[in-house]
Design an enzyme around this catalytic site. Structure first.
Site, PDB file in Angstrom:
ATOM      1  N   ALA A  62       0.804  -1.223   0.000  1.00 23.01           N
ATOM      2  CA  ALA A  62       0.000   0.000   0.000  1.00 23.01           C
ATOM      3  C   ALA A  62       0.833   1.268   0.000  1.00 23.01           C
ATOM      4  O   ALA A  62       0.286   2.366  -0.001  1.00 23.01           O
ATOM      5  CB  ALA A  62      -0.910   0.004   1.239  1.00 23.01           C
ATOM      6  N   GLU A  83       3.192  -7.835  -3.326  1.00 24.30           N
ATOM      7  CA  GLU A  83       2.916  -9.144  -2.740  1.00 24.30           C
ATOM      8  C   GLU A  83       2.146 -10.085  -3.649  1.00 24.30           C
ATOM      9  O   GLU A  83       2.208 -11.299  -3.482  1.00 24.30           O
ATOM     10  CB  GLU A  83       2.148  -8.952  -1.411  1.00 24.30           C
ATOM     11  N   ARG A  92      -2.572   1.505 -12.359  1.00 22.76           N
ATOM     12  CA  ARG A  92      -1.545   2.277 -13.032  1.00 22.76           C
ATOM     13  C   ARG A  92      -0.178   1.955 -12.452  1.00 22.76           C
ATOM     14  O   ARG A  92      -0.024   1.856 -11.228  1.00 22.76           O
ATOM     15  CB  ARG A  92      -1.856   3.760 -12.828  1.00 22.76           C
TER      16      ARG A  92
END
Lengths: 754, 163
Positions: A519, A717, A640
């Site tokens: 993130a 991940e 993106r």
């Protein structure tokens, strides 16, 4: 902090905007010349060395330590023990939030896992400290260690992962299973795995009165600083943590670990700067691991392959003294449409260190079982496993019924299959051999990972000379934050990358949120993007409100920031340089602030995930059982891509972690002592160059208008998921045997030719 | 304490060390050459590889006294005085053969020794096997092989440096 002199001469010429360009990493020059300074590379004047003495039993008490022998060793300055240590302001066993884990900081003589620190020897040299620690020769009162699922009572944890319910049910699983034409039930086992970044945890700590200076690798600088502040009872602003480069993290540097705090305590005790570096075997205990699992999947389907029920049960393990429950069953929440779906978790408590987040925690563990079971169900339906997956393609998120913010998984399947040559795959297993007589098998797995965001802040500055500065306490553990976030920053300020100074990796910069959960680029990137927009907005206000500016009165029409100039949006012949706007206003600089966080409206409305498809080829020696992954093709769609070169490397790394999950990694615990028997990099097997197959990662384009304004999902991940299962499925396709205990080793496969 | 005289990156040093001091500790703590890293303490990971008299050595299991009289080259000693990178360094950078960068110095040093000892062009498989004593946990192996394959062409005069 000291300036990090990143390369200003990119190895590739670049045209156009910054984001989306496959730039080589800006820290590359430092890293190939040995100039990048990692935590253990620091050596302040007066430095002493600390070495941890770790428990060799898994449960019991320390009865005695030979302090006299250690202290008598030349060069030893102090031995820190429960009886001789600086006071802490908070109980290291207290928890005030779910990201806070209990630490072993010599608070008493209890031993609760093998490898737990029981003393710290501080000496003038590393050699003396090491010898001092050996001379402590601890004696123990030993209690039987609980090391396996059978050794402890099974219970249902209150939550798994971070606050997820242990059980989630949609529909009537029992009824759908009973009504299904075809059913399978299978149990898969995954072992404890240890992160093992090549850089062990290290800390150099120096106190100056009530101020603390720390060099240590951290994936979460602000959290680490808050933890230290709480434990030592000092204001957070008294603490500076520098972590410009992590030598790998993978989750084990997400939360400050006990050994890192012991380094700070040791420095406090002796009144000198202290360096404490874990030895490799000490990485198998107090710094987290991926918990073992036993997963049972029950699937029911129509004869045509349509799923009716998917039931995913996980038995996992936490430590005896803290809670982290690997949320493996949640891997079944998002991929396959089924009218009935259940994810459930149970757990035991074992005498180990507390398991923690390890690259794709839950997702990787659950994926290898789910993808294997899906394959078993496809075989039961006599269907091609890719066709079976497409038959059960989820148009909405199965667990929530929400639409996906974007989902280019069909494209991933198609692109990957085409590249791999999947259509030539014979349906029956054991049907392919290569020219050397090796068994050949092909398998597929679906990859998925949630598109998460945490909370982060950033500051953007436009300076009098027209150049920019971005400040963001981001953490680069290898993924490329120094490069990708600087690219976003340059775009946000309408400047070329070379014109923007980027500061990161220090706790005195704005909190960028943790580098985890795939993130960080989205979170810190959005904060930087917003800070850039804020700075440009302020600059524009100066210009459009000043009648001497060419942009005067453009307020309603608006302006565009590009290449160091503001342009009137409806008339680009009218523009002005940043430097000129600031000079006329008599300003040295103008700054903006921004924050990044998930949009609650989008969260409520959409399921947001990255997806992918991985195709694997394995070759197996029929006599000796040697298994080689000979080809791996992954196709991934993750919104993106800020820097495709960095992204591809993340995919390669994830795919190889998938190879490792399927074939290599396993901590072997001695059932008598509770010790990890292979706590070194010879016997805890991680892939080397020679284990790595021909790899291909296909970047599938995906526009996501909902996930965040930059359209960024995570890439760090996802590639482990899918890859491990694809390899397991290829082994079945090569041999006709379903091997459900991971990693699959040659003794499980040997003699398959009969 | 014994004295060790050695040349490191072309510079002569005479240092007092304990007999138990490892070469890597001498380099890192006494000479401040911290580009050589310690990853495993037991010779598996290869983060500590340096050249001793031109041959790659895992300096975490090599006593400092063994290097007496030797010429040691570390990652800091590869680039030319004007900053021009060694072809292997340039290739690692160009081909993105690094991520976190912790294994990189050892990987580069091993790769140079590997290429130096193979005048004939090595295949991808030979490179992979030749570097099996160096671990990368970011698992950048794919690009590492590409970098070494490119660098061998430059080092043996078959191509120009990347940059």
């Amino acid at each position: 902090m000291a300036e990090i002199a990143l390369s200003t001469a990119p190895a590739h010429l670049r045209h156009g905007s910054n984001s989306g360009q496959p730039l080589t990493r800006r820290d590359g020059l430092l890293k190939v010349t040995g100039a990048a300074r990692f935590a253990a590379d620091h050596h302040p004047p007066g430095l002493l060395h600390a070495v941890i003495a770790a428990s060799t039993i898994a449960r019991g008490r320390v009865v005695s330590l030979d302090l006299a022998a250690a202290m008598a060793h030349p060069g030893v300055v102090a031995v820190m023990t429960p009886a001789h240590k600086p006071p802490l302001a908070a109980d290291p066993d207290a928890k005030t939030n779910p990201f806070m884990f209990r630490l072993d900081l010599l608070q008493n003589d209890r031993v609760r896992y093998a490898g737990q620190p029981i003393a710290v020897v501080i000496a003038e040299t590393l050699e003396a400290a090491t010898e001092g620690a050996a001379l402590l020769a601890p004696r123990y009162q030993r209690e039987p260690a609980r090391v396996g699922f059978e050794d402890a009572t099974v219970f249902t944890p209150p939550a798994v992962g971070v606050g997820s319910p242990a059980e989630v049910v949609v529909g009537d699983v029992a009824a759908e299973l009973a009504a299904a034409r075809l059913r399978i039930e299978a149990t898969y086992e995954t072992p404890a795995q240890y992160h093992n970044p090549i850089e062990p945890h290290a800390i150099v700590a120096a106190w100056d009165g009530e101020k603390l200076s720390v060099d240590t690798p951290s994936q979460g600088l602000a959290m680490a600083r808050a933890r230290i502040a709480g434990l030592f009872g000092i204001p957070a602003e008294n603490i500076e943590i520098r972590s410009p480069f992590l030598g790998g993290g993978f989750g084990c540097k997400g939360m400050l670990s006990g050994p890192q705090v012991l380094g700070i305590m040791a420095a406090r005790l002796v009144g000198w700067p202290v360096k404490l570096v874990l030895r490799r075997e000490q990485m198998f205990g107090p710094v987290g691991h991926r918990a073992p699992s036993r997963q049972t999947l029950r699937l029911g389907a129509e004869a045509g392959g349509r799923l009716r029920a998917l039931d995913h049960h996980t038995l996992t393990a936490s430590s005896t003294f803290d809670d982290f429950f690997e949320p493996a069953s949640n891997a079944s929440h998002t991929l396959y449409a089924s009218p009935a779906l259940r994810s459930a978790h149970e757990a035991v408590r074992l005498d180990t260190g507390t398991p923690l987040f390890m690259r794709a925690p839950g997702e990787a563990t659950g994926s290898i079982a789910l993808e294997s079971a899906i394959d078993e169900m496809a075989a039961a339906c006599a269907m091609d496993p890719l066709a079976f997956r497409l038959e059960n393609y989820a148009e909405v998120e199965p667990i929530s019924g929400k639409p996906f913010s974007s989902k280019a998984l069909r494209e991933c399947y198609a692109r990957g299959a085409e590249r791999f040559g999947w259509t030539a795959r014979p349906l029956a297993p054991g049907a392919m051999r290569d020219e050397a007589g090796l068994l050949v098998g092909w398998g597929v797995g679906t990859a998925t990972f949630p598109a998460l965001m945490f909370q982060g802040q950033a500051r953007a500055v436009i300076r009098a000379d027209g150049t920019g500065l971005i400040e963001c306490g981001a953490q680069d553990m290898g993924q490329g934050a120094w490069t990708a976030l600087a690219q976003i920053g340059a775009d946000g300020l309408g400047l070329d990358l070379e014109q923007v100074e980027f500061r990161a990796g220090s706790s005195d910069l704005p909190d960028a949120g943790i580098a985890g959960g795939s993130a960080h680029t989205a979170t810190a990137g959005m904060a930087i993007h917003a800070a850039g927009a804020d700075a440009i907005g302020r600059l524009a206000a100066l210009a459009t409100g000043d009648e001497r500016s060419a942009l005067f009165g453009a307020g309603n029409a608006g302006v565009i920031a590009r290449a160091g100039r503001l342009y009137r949006r409806d008339d680009e012949t009218r523009s002005e340089r940043y430097a000129d706007i600031l000079a006329r206003a008599g300003l040295f600089e103008i700054d903006g602030r921004g924050s990044g966080a998930a949009d609650p409206v989008a969260l409520a409305r959409y399921a947001m995930h990255a997806h992918g498809a991985v195709f694997a080829e394995v070759k197996i020696d029929p006599e000796f059982g040697q298994i080689r992954v000979s080809r791996l093709v992954g196709a991934f769609a993750a919104g993106r891509l800020v820097n495709p070169r960095l992204v591809r490397s993340q995919y390669y790394g994830g795919m190889i972690w998938g190879v490792s999950f399927a074939l290599h990694e396993r901590a072997v615990v001695d059932p008598r002592s509770g010790r990890v028997m292979n706590a070194n990099l010879a016997e805890y097997r991680v892939p080397v160059n020679a284990d790595v197959p021909s790899l291909e990662a296909i970047l599938v384009e995906e526009e996501d208008p909902h996930v965040n304004a930059l359209g960024i999902k995570g890439v760090g991940e996802i590639a482990i998921t899918g890859s491990a299962g694809a390899i397991a499925n290829a082994i079945w396709h090569a041999t006709g045997r379903r091997l459900r205990r991971f990693p699959v080793t040659l003794e499980q496969v040997a003699g398959v030719a009969g | 304490m014994p004295q060790v005289s050695l040349t490191v990156n072309g510079k002569r040093h005479t240092v007092e060390v304990e007999t138990r001091t490892l070469l890597v500790e001498l380099l890192r703590e006494k000479l401040g050459l911290t580009g050589t890293h310690v990853g495993c303490d037991t010779s598996q990971c290869g983060a500590c590889v340096v050249h001793v008299d031109g041959t790659s050595v895992k300096s975490c299991t090599f006593l400092a006294v063994q290097a007496d009289g030797a010429s040691v080259t570390t990652i800091e000693g590869l680039a030319a005085a004007d900053g021009t990178l060694h072809p292997m360094q340039a290739a690692f950078r160009e081909h993105h053969a690094l991520q976190c960068g912790f294994c990189t110095p050892g990987m580069v040093m091993s790769a140079i020794d590997l290429v130096n000892s193979h005048k004939e062009r090595m295949s991808e498989a030979e490179i992979r096997h030749g570097l099996e004593g160096n671990l990368c946990r970011c698992t950048g192996y794919h690009n590492i092989v590409k970098a070494v394959a490119a660098a061998q062409e430059v080092m043996h005069g078959r191509a120009q440096a990347a940059e």
